[in-house]
Design a protein around this motif. Sequence first.
Motif, PDB file in Angstrom:
ATOM      1  N   CYS A   8       0.831  -1.209   0.000  1.00 43.72           N
ATOM      2  CA  CYS A   8       0.000   0.000   0.000  1.00 43.72           C
ATOM      3  C   CYS A   8       0.861   1.253   0.000  1.00 43.72           C
ATOM      4  CB  CYS A   8      -0.926   0.003   1.221  1.00 43.72           C
ATOM      5  SG  CYS A   8      -2.244  -1.239   1.132  1.00 43.72           S
ATOM      6  N   ASP A   9       1.948   1.239   0.801  1.00 44.55           N
ATOM      7  CA  ASP A   9       2.847   2.395   0.837  1.00 44.55           C
ATOM      8  C   ASP A   9       3.505   2.617  -0.518  1.00 44.55           C
ATOM      9  OD1 ASP A   9       2.228   2.797   3.467  1.00 44.55           O
ATOM     10  OD2 ASP A   9       3.964   1.685   4.246  1.00 44.55           O
ATOM     11  N   ARG A  12       1.037   4.125  -2.795  1.00 48.64           N
ATOM     12  CA  ARG A  12       0.809   5.523  -2.439  1.00 48.64           C
ATOM     13  C   ARG A  12       1.926   6.406  -3.017  1.00 48.64           C
ATOM     14  NH1 ARG A  12      -2.166   7.510   1.874  1.00 48.64           N
ATOM     15  NH2 ARG A  12      -2.243   5.406   2.761  1.00 48.64           N
ATOM     16  N   GLN A 396      -8.368   1.264  -1.521  1.00 51.73           N
ATOM     17  CA  GLN A 396      -7.803   1.911  -2.695  1.00 51.73           C
ATOM     18  C   GLN A 396      -8.489   3.245  -2.982  1.00 51.73           C
ATOM     19  OE1 GLN A 396      -8.289  -1.156  -5.614  1.00 51.73           O
ATOM     20  NE2 GLN A 396      -6.516  -2.325  -4.942  1.00 51.73           N
ATOM     21  N   LYS A 398     -10.026   5.135  -0.777  1.00 50.72           N
ATOM     22  CA  LYS A 398      -9.644   6.064   0.283  1.00 50.72           C
ATOM     23  C   LYS A 398      -8.260   6.646   0.011  1.00 50.72           C
ATOM     24  CE  LYS A 398      -8.945   6.307   5.294  1.00 50.72           C
ATOM     25  NZ  LYS A 398      -8.959   5.524   6.570  1.00 50.72           N
ATOM     26  N   MET A 399      -7.337   5.785  -0.421  1.00 52.31           N
ATOM     27  CA  MET A 399      -5.990   6.237  -0.725  1.00 52.31           C
ATOM     28  C   MET A 399      -5.990   7.205  -1.908  1.00 52.31           C
ATOM     29  SD  MET A 399      -2.664   3.846  -1.445  1.00 52.31           S
ATOM     30  CE  MET A 399      -3.481   3.029  -2.804  1.00 52.31           C
ATOM     31  N   TYR A 400      -6.814   6.900  -2.911  1.00 50.48           N
ATOM     32  CA  TYR A 400      -6.897   7.771  -4.085  1.00 50.48           C
ATOM     33  C   TYR A 400      -7.483   9.125  -3.712  1.00 50.48           C
ATOM     34  CZ  TYR A 400      -8.333   9.416  -8.702  1.00 50.48           C
ATOM     35  OH  TYR A 400      -8.517  10.158  -9.827  1.00 50.48           O
ATOM     36  N   GLU A 402      -7.355  10.582  -0.753  1.00 49.94           N
ATOM     37  CA  GLU A 402      -6.361  11.324   0.036  1.00 49.94           C
ATOM     38  C   GLU A 402      -5.309  11.949  -0.873  1.00 49.94           C
ATOM     39  OE1 GLU A 402      -4.846   8.476   2.740  1.00 49.94           O
ATOM     40  OE2 GLU A 402      -6.561   8.562   4.104  1.00 49.94           O
ATOM     41  N   GLU A 403      -4.906  11.246  -1.908  1.00 51.64           N
ATOM     42  CA  GLU A 403      -3.889  11.791  -2.824  1.00 51.64           C
ATOM     43  C   GLU A 403      -4.444  12.947  -3.627  1.00 51.64           C
ATOM     44  OE1 GLU A 403      -0.762  11.127  -2.973  1.00 51.64           O
ATOM     45  OE2 GLU A 403      -0.844   9.551  -1.447  1.00 51.64           O
TER      46      GLU A 403
END
Length: 406
Positions: A8-9, A12, A396, A398-400, A402-403
């Motif tokens: 995941c890192d 990211r 995924q 959530k990560m998108y 945040e970016e």
Amino acid sequence: MAENGTDCDQRRIRMSKEQHNGNFTDSSMLSEWKRREREERLNIVLWKKPLVTLQYFCLETLINLKEWTIKLWQRRGVLVCVLLVLAVLTALYYIEGAHQQYVRYMEKKFFWCAYWVGLGILSSVGLGTGLHTFLLYLGPHIASVTLAAYECNSVNFPEPPYPDQIICPDEETTEGSISLWAIISKVRLEACMWGAGTAIGELPPYFMARAARLSGAEPDDEEYQEFEEMLEHAETAQDFASRAKVAVQNLVQKVGFFGILACASIPNPLFDLAGITCGHFLVPFWTFFGATLIGKAVIKMHIQKLFVIITFSKHIVEQMVALIGAIPSIGPSLQKPFQEYLEAQRIKLHHKSDSAVPQGENWLSWIFEKLVIVMVCYFILSIINSMAQSYAKRLQQKMYSEEKTK
């Protein structure tokens, strides 16, 4: 777990670099990123990542329970009314009186119908990943009734034990007096309830596409994304699968009710696409569900019933067993267990408990039981994997998000 966190890192960091380089503005790069994310999700299965899959499955289950609880609380007025009705029915069920005979009859019919509706829902829900309950349950039930009807020359099987067990009635009947229509009528309730269940199982794709269209949000379902891509490239579709999907979409969109009815009335592996099409083009709910219900529970089910009944008619079965015996070398050895199985069924139908039951019955029953167990286990595994992948999709997204806010 640590390995999954490292992945995941890394994703990211990769996303951040691509975003800063302006690559997310390129549709081809965005499509490639979505493809990679989808491949990573598909690798989250029990036989590859058992611990991660089980963890994600449990977390997704908790999230779903929380969402369902919130929805129930928002509709607490309806919930209170349902609970009051259930309380009244419970009181009628336990209070003694002349009404108890009707209560017992309705209870038996309700659970019998609910059983077949539930099997129908399991068959069609899940965008093609459902349990094939027609082959495992309804088909064998229709076949057993057909064989019994021709053996007993009647469909008036005593209740009880029917439908749990079929026993020929004691009444005298004339040889060859059974008709095709009598068998169809005997299994109509079960078949129609199963068909109604399959129609209910087609609702999730419809509601998903409808909600996405009304909200204007970007849908996160792969089936819906494929549908959008298909609409964009409809004119240039060359392969058979793409042309079949376009044909279904055009039929449903242009013909409306009768187009949906036509798609639902025949065995159609692309019917999920019809549900997505109706939701996307905001077809009224009762137009979609009414056509689907009539097509699946009435027209399609009578076609399937006729096929099974004709296939398991007495003379057809005898011809099939004879053809098995005509196979060179292995024919007689294969023919024997089938003959013994049919003879065992005839003994059961006439309730001759003192007669010896041939061992061939155990052989075929054992194979069918193991097949059912394997299919059910596979269905359970597919549910676990699907829910784990749904949770991975949440991470995924959530990560998108945040970016994008950085």
